[in-house]
Motif scaffolding. Sequence first.
Motif, PDB file in Angstrom:
ATOM      1  N   VAL A 145       0.829  -1.198   0.000  1.00 45.13           N
ATOM      2  CA  VAL A 145       0.000   0.000   0.000  1.00 45.13           C
ATOM      3  C   VAL A 145       0.867   1.253   0.000  1.00 45.13           C
ATOM      4  CG1 VAL A 145      -1.633   1.358   1.382  1.00 45.13           C
ATOM      5  CG2 VAL A 145      -2.012  -1.093   1.041  1.00 45.13           C
ATOM      6  N   ARG A 146       1.947   1.257   0.787  1.00 38.80           N
ATOM      7  CA  ARG A 146       2.840   2.415   0.800  1.00 38.80           C
ATOM      8  C   ARG A 146       3.463   2.647  -0.581  1.00 38.80           C
ATOM      9  NH1 ARG A 146       4.819  -0.208   5.787  1.00 38.80           N
ATOM     10  NH2 ARG A 146       3.697   0.752   7.532  1.00 38.80           N
ATOM     11  N   GLU A 147       3.812   1.559  -1.266  1.00 39.09           N
ATOM     12  CA  GLU A 147       4.403   1.717  -2.594  1.00 39.09           C
ATOM     13  C   GLU A 147       3.363   2.211  -3.597  1.00 39.09           C
ATOM     14  OE1 GLU A 147       7.710   1.556  -5.323  1.00 39.09           O
ATOM     15  OE2 GLU A 147       7.435   1.769  -3.157  1.00 39.09           O
ATOM     16  N   MET A 148       2.122   1.770  -3.455  1.00 39.56           N
ATOM     17  CA  MET A 148       1.058   2.318  -4.303  1.00 39.56           C
ATOM     18  C   MET A 148       0.934   3.817  -4.085  1.00 39.56           C
ATOM     19  SD  MET A 148      -1.977  -0.528  -3.981  1.00 39.56           S
ATOM     20  CE  MET A 148      -1.606  -2.294  -4.077  1.00 39.56           C
ATOM     21  N   ASN A 149       0.952   4.239  -2.827  1.00 36.09           N
ATOM     22  CA  ASN A 149       0.906   5.668  -2.522  1.00 36.09           C
ATOM     23  C   ASN A 149       2.089   6.402  -3.139  1.00 36.09           C
ATOM     24  OD1 ASN A 149      -0.471   5.462   0.886  1.00 36.09           O
ATOM     25  ND2 ASN A 149      -1.478   5.349  -1.100  1.00 36.09           N
ATOM     26  N   ARG A 150       3.281   5.817  -3.084  1.00 35.37           N
ATOM     27  CA  ARG A 150       4.476   6.471  -3.637  1.00 35.37           C
ATOM     28  C   ARG A 150       4.390   6.598  -5.154  1.00 35.37           C
ATOM     29  NH1 ARG A 150       9.255   5.992  -6.002  1.00 35.37           N
ATOM     30  NH2 ARG A 150       8.712   3.878  -6.649  1.00 35.37           N
ATOM     31  N   LEU A 151       3.802   5.599  -5.796  1.00 39.00           N
ATOM     32  CA  LEU A 151       3.691   5.610  -7.257  1.00 39.00           C
ATOM     33  C   LEU A 151       2.539   6.475  -7.756  1.00 39.00           C
ATOM     34  CD1 LEU A 151       4.232   1.807  -7.976  1.00 39.00           C
ATOM     35  CD2 LEU A 151       5.799   3.655  -8.618  1.00 39.00           C
ATOM     36  N   GLY A 152       1.538   6.689  -6.916  1.00 33.29           N
ATOM     37  CA  GLY A 152       0.334   7.372  -7.371  1.00 33.29           C
ATOM     38  C   GLY A 152      -0.695   6.408  -7.932  1.00 33.29           C
ATOM     39  N   VAL A 153      -0.711   5.174  -7.432  1.00 32.36           N
ATOM     40  CA  VAL A 153      -1.694   4.164  -7.823  1.00 32.36           C
ATOM     41  C   VAL A 153      -2.819   4.160  -6.792  1.00 32.36           C
ATOM     42  CG1 VAL A 153      -2.098   1.692  -8.141  1.00 32.36           C
ATOM     43  CG2 VAL A 153      -0.002   2.737  -9.023  1.00 32.36           C
ATOM     44  N   LEU A 154      -4.058   4.300  -7.237  1.00 33.62           N
ATOM     45  CA  LEU A 154      -5.183   4.312  -6.317  1.00 33.62           C
ATOM     46  C   LEU A 154      -5.358   2.940  -5.682  1.00 33.62           C
ATOM     47  CD1 LEU A 154      -5.833   6.701  -8.421  1.00 33.62           C
ATOM     48  CD2 LEU A 154      -8.167   6.471  -7.588  1.00 33.62           C
ATOM     49  N   VAL A 155      -5.630   2.931  -4.384  1.00 36.10           N
ATOM     50  CA  VAL A 155      -5.877   1.709  -3.628  1.00 36.10           C
ATOM     51  C   VAL A 155      -7.379   1.456  -3.596  1.00 36.10           C
ATOM     52  CG1 VAL A 155      -5.668   0.571  -1.388  1.00 36.10           C
ATOM     53  CG2 VAL A 155      -3.834   2.086  -2.204  1.00 36.10           C
ATOM     54  N   ASP A 156      -7.814   0.355  -4.209  1.00 39.89           N
ATOM     55  CA  ASP A 156      -9.236   0.003  -4.294  1.00 39.89           C
ATOM     56  C   ASP A 156      -9.547  -1.037  -3.220  1.00 39.89           C
ATOM     57  OD1 ASP A 156     -11.815  -0.675  -4.969  1.00 39.89           O
ATOM     58  OD2 ASP A 156     -11.317  -1.540  -6.916  1.00 39.89           O
ATOM     59  N   LEU A 157     -10.458  -0.693  -2.298  1.00 36.53           N
ATOM     60  CA  LEU A 157     -10.807  -1.579  -1.194  1.00 36.53           C
ATOM     61  C   LEU A 157     -12.098  -2.360  -1.425  1.00 36.53           C
ATOM     62  CD1 LEU A 157      -9.948   0.693   1.873  1.00 36.53           C
ATOM     63  CD2 LEU A 157      -8.550  -1.111   0.843  1.00 36.53           C
ATOM     64  N   SER A 158     -12.762  -2.187  -2.551  1.00 37.31           N
ATOM     65  CA  SER A 158     -14.002  -2.924  -2.795  1.00 37.31           C
ATOM     66  C   SER A 158     -13.760  -4.428  -2.753  1.00 37.31           C
ATOM     67  CB  SER A 158     -14.588  -2.554  -4.166  1.00 37.31           C
ATOM     68  OG  SER A 158     -15.310  -1.358  -4.104  1.00 37.31           O
ATOM     69  N   GLY A 159     -14.675  -5.138  -2.110  1.00 34.36           N
ATOM     70  CA  GLY A 159     -14.606  -6.592  -2.070  1.00 34.36           C
ATOM     71  C   GLY A 159     -13.681  -7.167  -1.023  1.00 34.36           C
ATOM     72  N   THR A 160     -13.016  -6.326  -0.242  1.00 32.42           N
ATOM     73  CA  THR A 160     -12.143  -6.825   0.817  1.00 32.42           C
ATOM     74  C   THR A 160     -12.934  -6.974   2.113  1.00 32.42           C
ATOM     75  OG1 THR A 160     -11.445  -4.600   1.475  1.00 32.42           O
ATOM     76  CG2 THR A 160     -10.124  -5.701  -0.209  1.00 32.42           C
ATOM     77  N   SER A 161     -12.345  -7.651   3.088  1.00 29.70           N
ATOM     78  CA  SER A 161     -12.989  -7.823   4.390  1.00 29.70           C
ATOM     79  C   SER A 161     -12.999  -6.504   5.159  1.00 29.70           C
ATOM     80  CB  SER A 161     -12.248  -8.882   5.202  1.00 29.70           C
ATOM     81  OG  SER A 161     -10.947  -8.415   5.552  1.00 29.70           O
ATOM     82  N   ASP A 162     -13.849  -6.423   6.174  1.00 30.84           N
ATOM     83  CA  ASP A 162     -13.869  -5.227   7.008  1.00 30.84           C
ATOM     84  C   ASP A 162     -12.500  -4.976   7.640  1.00 30.84           C
ATOM     85  OD1 ASP A 162     -16.509  -4.961   6.385  1.00 30.84           O
ATOM     86  OD2 ASP A 162     -17.280  -5.309   8.412  1.00 30.84           O
ATOM     87  N   THR A 168      -9.589  -5.740   6.414  1.00 33.06           N
ATOM     88  CA  THR A 168      -8.675  -5.208   5.399  1.00 33.06           C
ATOM     89  C   THR A 168      -8.999  -3.758   5.084  1.00 33.06           C
ATOM     90  OG1 THR A 168      -8.374  -7.409   4.458  1.00 33.06           O
ATOM     91  CG2 THR A 168      -7.802  -5.543   3.060  1.00 33.06           C
ATOM     92  N   MET A 169     -10.294  -3.433   5.031  1.00 33.93           N
ATOM     93  CA  MET A 169     -10.668  -2.036   4.801  1.00 33.93           C
ATOM     94  C   MET A 169     -10.126  -1.141   5.916  1.00 33.93           C
ATOM     95  SD  MET A 169     -14.557  -2.114   3.324  1.00 33.93           S
ATOM     96  CE  MET A 169     -14.992  -3.048   1.850  1.00 33.93           C
ATOM     97  N   ARG A 170     -10.281  -1.586   7.148  1.00 32.74           N
ATOM     98  CA  ARG A 170      -9.775  -0.791   8.266  1.00 32.74           C
ATOM     99  C   ARG A 170      -8.261  -0.634   8.190  1.00 32.74           C
ATOM    100  NH1 ARG A 170     -13.229   0.152  12.406  1.00 32.74           N
ATOM    101  NH2 ARG A 170     -15.237  -0.939  12.367  1.00 32.74           N
ATOM    102  N   ALA A 171      -7.577  -1.725   7.892  1.00 31.92           N
ATOM    103  CA  ALA A 171      -6.120  -1.666   7.808  1.00 31.92           C
ATOM    104  C   ALA A 171      -5.681  -0.778   6.650  1.00 31.92           C
ATOM    105  CB  ALA A 171      -5.550  -3.075   7.645  1.00 31.92           C
ATOM    106  N   GLY A 172      -6.352  -0.908   5.506  1.00 31.94           N
ATOM    107  CA  GLY A 172      -6.006  -0.079   4.357  1.00 31.94           C
ATOM    108  C   GLY A 172      -6.182   1.395   4.648  1.00 31.94           C
ATOM    109  N   LEU A 173      -7.279   1.749   5.316  1.00 32.70           N
ATOM    110  CA  LEU A 173      -7.527   3.144   5.665  1.00 32.70           C
ATOM    111  C   LEU A 173      -6.511   3.651   6.684  1.00 32.70           C
ATOM    112  CD1 LEU A 173     -11.409   2.998   5.846  1.00 32.70           C
ATOM    113  CD2 LEU A 173     -10.081   4.420   4.270  1.00 32.70           C
TER     114      LEU A 173
END
Length: 394
Positions: free
Chosen positions: A214-231, A233-238
């Motif tokens: 996720v940190r590397e996605m942020n560094r690259l400018g790639v959007l992190v899509d949380l649809s379809g993940t567990s609650d 994972t959503m909390r951790a991603g946020l």
Amino acid sequence: MADLQDDPYTDTTTASSTPAAAPSTPPDTAPADAVATTPGDSTPVDVVDPRVGSDERARALLAAHPVIDGHNSLAQALRHTSPHDLELGEAALDTDIPRIRAGGVGGQFWSLVVPGQAADQNRAISSTLELIDLLRSLISDCPEGLRLALNAGDLSDARNCGRVASFLGPVAGYALGDSIGTLRGYHALGVRCVALAGAGWAADGLTRFGQEMVREMNRLGVLVDLSGTSDATMRAGLAVAKAPVLLSRSAAGALTDHPANVADDILALLPANHGVCMVSFAPEQVVRAAGRPSVRDVADHVEHVREVAGLECVGLSGTYGLAADSPRTAGLEDSSRYPALIAELFDRGWDETDLAALTWGNAARVVRDVEFAARAAQQRRGPSSATMEDLDGR
């Protein structure tokens, strides 16, 4: 490894979480040149004459503030459909360029999610690369309708030229091959969104490697899509993300119990992240009672997300790109039907400013802010060299 410390939000305000009331100015006294400002976007909003019907008002609004749509799976059908057919009209599908134009779509995330799971990563990678090649060929072959978008500037340029800004992604998390290098390879090919769903390191929360991804996605400018993940994972991603996240095809779990929908306690976390939940039109995600779901059911989900997360955190996701005879929500059968939903929301008292945020402003802000956060992150850290073996011991 060092986390990202840069936060583009130093002074933020939360949009109202309740639907706007109807305009208080009598229709016959509303100034013809009145304008407002879209939340999340600096583009002025022309106030549509409230004396005209809601259908006409919807089309006028979409002409000025088109939809940025969160998910279209047309890429899966490109192996069997020529660009010529899509440019002129393809009756076998629910998406083609004439209907996209009729629907008022100005930006599209083209899904690259392929069937599979983490155990079949090699096949998932090769299939994803094939879809990227097909989509890039389609965009190249339809220059009057589509334009590849890699950043916020491309999004605005495409809109100004009357083209549909085309973002590649989301890519499936299991198609990363548990490799940050593969993520960078996709980014080099133009991918700008990755769905975490299905990745082993994002099954129930995020492992240490998942956090670094996720940190590397942020560094690259790639959007992190949380649809379809567990609650979890959503909390951790946020919690980990230092840029706004996207839920590319989720509706309100409180209204319809579906694995891709999102619970209210997760929606309540979105304002702090400034992310956006793109409300799905898929019938199985919005059905609320016996019988076929309708435009009104989708509008109920849009309003629920707005009530819980706030105006700045809601967008639209047609989830089109299917065969024409696939089950669809009544009134939203194909990609020309976005005006029907906007008309329904006009009838419920939404004003032009709020609808412009729903269709264009919120998603455009996320694209812009993810790019801003990436520039800041790149000043603090270089490309990650971490591996799953290093961080997760496997």
